[in-house]
Design a protein around this motif. Structure first.
Motif, PDB file in Angstrom:
ATOM      1  N   LYS A 159      -0.628   3.726   4.565  1.00  0.00           N
ATOM      2  CA  LYS A 159      -0.587   3.437   6.043  1.00  0.00           C
ATOM      3  C   LYS A 159       0.233   2.324   6.454  1.00  0.00           C
ATOM      4  O   LYS A 159       0.868   2.092   7.434  1.00  0.00           O
ATOM      5  CB  LYS A 159      -2.110   3.529   6.548  1.00  0.00           C
ATOM      6  N   LEU A 160      -0.255   1.265   5.487  1.00  0.00           N
ATOM      7  CA  LEU A 160       0.486   0.004   5.698  1.00  0.00           C
ATOM      8  C   LEU A 160       1.954  -0.143   5.550  1.00  0.00           C
ATOM      9  O   LEU A 160       2.646  -0.685   6.403  1.00  0.00           O
ATOM     10  CB  LEU A 160      -0.019  -0.968   4.894  1.00  0.00           C
ATOM     11  N   TYR A 161       2.546   0.641   4.543  1.00  0.00           N
ATOM     12  CA  TYR A 161       3.771   0.658   4.494  1.00  0.00           C
ATOM     13  C   TYR A 161       4.727   1.314   5.610  1.00  0.00           C
ATOM     14  O   TYR A 161       5.784   0.895   5.859  1.00  0.00           O
ATOM     15  CB  TYR A 161       4.201   1.804   3.242  1.00  0.00           C
ATOM     16  N   ASN A 184      -2.846  -2.383  -6.411  1.00  0.00           N
ATOM     17  CA  ASN A 184      -2.249  -1.032  -6.356  1.00  0.00           C
ATOM     18  C   ASN A 184      -1.744  -0.693  -4.688  1.00  0.00           C
ATOM     19  O   ASN A 184      -1.224  -0.142  -4.282  1.00  0.00           O
ATOM     20  CB  ASN A 184      -3.040   0.253  -6.639  1.00  0.00           C
ATOM     21  N   THR A 185      -2.426  -1.469  -3.904  1.00  0.00           N
ATOM     22  CA  THR A 185      -2.137  -1.437  -2.232  1.00  0.00           C
ATOM     23  C   THR A 185      -0.777  -1.954  -2.128  1.00  0.00           C
ATOM     24  O   THR A 185       0.168  -1.376  -1.730  1.00  0.00           O
ATOM     25  CB  THR A 185      -3.113  -2.083  -1.451  1.00  0.00           C
ATOM     26  N   VAL A 238      -4.636   3.419   1.812  1.00  0.00           N
ATOM     27  CA  VAL A 238      -4.226   2.128   2.732  1.00  0.00           C
ATOM     28  C   VAL A 238      -2.982   1.790   2.600  1.00  0.00           C
ATOM     29  O   VAL A 238      -2.152   1.416   3.498  1.00  0.00           O
ATOM     30  CB  VAL A 238      -5.412   1.082   2.134  1.00  0.00           C
ATOM     31  N   GLY A 239      -2.444   1.832   1.346  1.00  0.00           N
ATOM     32  CA  GLY A 239      -0.823   1.259   1.198  1.00  0.00           C
ATOM     33  C   GLY A 239      -0.137   2.080   1.771  1.00  0.00           C
ATOM     34  O   GLY A 239       0.993   1.666   2.484  1.00  0.00           O
ATOM     35  N   PHE A 241      -7.827  -2.458  -6.468  1.00  0.00           N
ATOM     36  CA  PHE A 241      -7.484  -1.985  -5.277  1.00  0.00           C
ATOM     37  C   PHE A 241      -6.319  -2.971  -4.672  1.00  0.00           C
ATOM     38  O   PHE A 241      -5.528  -2.417  -4.044  1.00  0.00           O
ATOM     39  CB  PHE A 241      -8.714  -2.171  -4.424  1.00  0.00           C
ATOM     40  N   ILE A 242      -6.491  -4.215  -4.767  1.00  0.00           N
ATOM     41  CA  ILE A 242      -5.297  -5.071  -3.907  1.00  0.00           C
ATOM     42  C   ILE A 242      -4.114  -4.958  -4.659  1.00  0.00           C
ATOM     43  O   ILE A 242      -3.343  -4.621  -3.960  1.00  0.00           O
ATOM     44  CB  ILE A 242      -5.881  -6.439  -4.012  1.00  0.00           C
ATOM     45  N   THR A 266       1.854   0.455  -3.913  1.00  0.00           N
ATOM     46  CA  THR A 266       2.112   1.629  -2.970  1.00  0.00           C
ATOM     47  C   THR A 266       2.957   1.052  -1.830  1.00  0.00           C
ATOM     48  O   THR A 266       4.022   1.988  -1.710  1.00  0.00           O
ATOM     49  CB  THR A 266       0.606   2.143  -2.467  1.00  0.00           C
ATOM     50  N   ILE A 267       3.049  -0.024  -1.410  1.00  0.00           N
ATOM     51  CA  ILE A 267       3.888  -0.553  -0.175  1.00  0.00           C
ATOM     52  C   ILE A 267       5.244  -0.832  -0.772  1.00  0.00           C
ATOM     53  O   ILE A 267       6.295  -0.335  -0.274  1.00  0.00           O
ATOM     54  CB  ILE A 267       3.178  -1.819   0.662  1.00  0.00           C
ATOM     55  N   SER A 288      -6.682   2.548  -2.677  1.00  0.00           N
ATOM     56  CA  SER A 288      -5.566   1.979  -2.562  1.00  0.00           C
ATOM     57  C   SER A 288      -4.204   2.741  -1.802  1.00  0.00           C
ATOM     58  O   SER A 288      -3.360   2.232  -1.212  1.00  0.00           O
ATOM     59  CB  SER A 288      -5.377   1.308  -3.759  1.00  0.00           C
TER      60      SER A 288
END
Length: 235
Positions: free
Chosen positions: A208-210, A14-15, A205-206, A11-12, A18-19, A202
């Protein structure tokens, strides 16, 4: 606990992937090898990466620089052939420690020293081949690929969109290698299915954070995590 730790790592990692479009495998492989062994870690993380990066590619295909993507894939595929041979010919522990040292060097340089080496074009293609060698051994050629990519892709959207499909193509090639090598055991297939849960989380979440986090600040965090990953590979 072992499998729960592995899912958290996925999870961590791939987050981050993704970003930024890279670093996921770099973060995931060293601790995953320690938890599950090289074969299981490679089989699961490769499938995980292919699916995640395919999603990124489809969502951001308008930003892809196709000519640069073709060069990345061509030279890295050549390097992967060398990497899979080295993995059979050289002691695994030696390769893992050398890989960890390389991660530490790149991460420390990016985080603290910011040394930029200007290489000629043939030298940059050599970097891509080396990225393929490392990816063939450890699914973790992202750090070396970034050495090339940051010099030719200065836009954040183009960088992320062009790097992601590299892992789709190379990962798909590795699926066939892993299949013929007997990597897809019942236990590993179960892990692949179980990993779909952290994969979906991930990517969400990634994504969204991007759109919200400052890229430079998050890259600093990425390099700190790479340092931890390199230390895990060495010790």
């Amino acid at each position: 606990m072992q499998y729960a730790a592995f899912m958290l790592i996925l999870f961590i990692a791939n987050t981050v992937q993704t970003i930024t479009g890279f670093a996921g495998n770099l973060l995931a492989m060293p601790p995953s090898i320690r938890l599950l062994g090289a074969q299981s870690a490679s089989a699961v993380i490769n499938i995980f990466t292919v699916v995640a990066c395919l999603i990124i590619t489809l969502q951001n295909r308008r930003f892809i620089r196709w000519n640069i993507l073709a060069k990345m894939i061509g030279f890295m595929l050549a390097g992967m052939v060398i990497g899979t041979f080295l993995l059979k010919a050289v002691a695994f522990d030696v390769l893992l420690k050398a890989y960890g040292c390389l991660i530490l060097f790149i991460a420390l340089n990016r985080l603290f020293f910011h040394i930029r080496m200007q290489l000629p074009s043939w030298g940059m293609y050599g970097v891509l081949i080396l990225a393929g060698v490392i990816h063939g051994m450890f699914l973790s050629g992202g750090a070396m690929l970034v050495v090339y990519a940051v010099t030719v892709l200065t836009d954040k959207d183009e960088f992320r969109a062009t790097v992601a499909p590299v892992w789709v193509v190379l990962g798909t090639a590795l699926v066939f290698t892993h299949f013929t090598g007997g990597y897809y055991t019942p236990a590993n297939l179960w892990l692949i299915l179980a990993s779909l849960v952290p994969l979906g989380l991930s990517v969400f979440v990634g994504g969204k954070l991007y759109g919200k986090l400052d890229q430079a600040a998050f890259l600093k965090l990425t390099y700190l995590l790479l340092i931890v990953s390199g230390v895990v590979a060495i010790v």
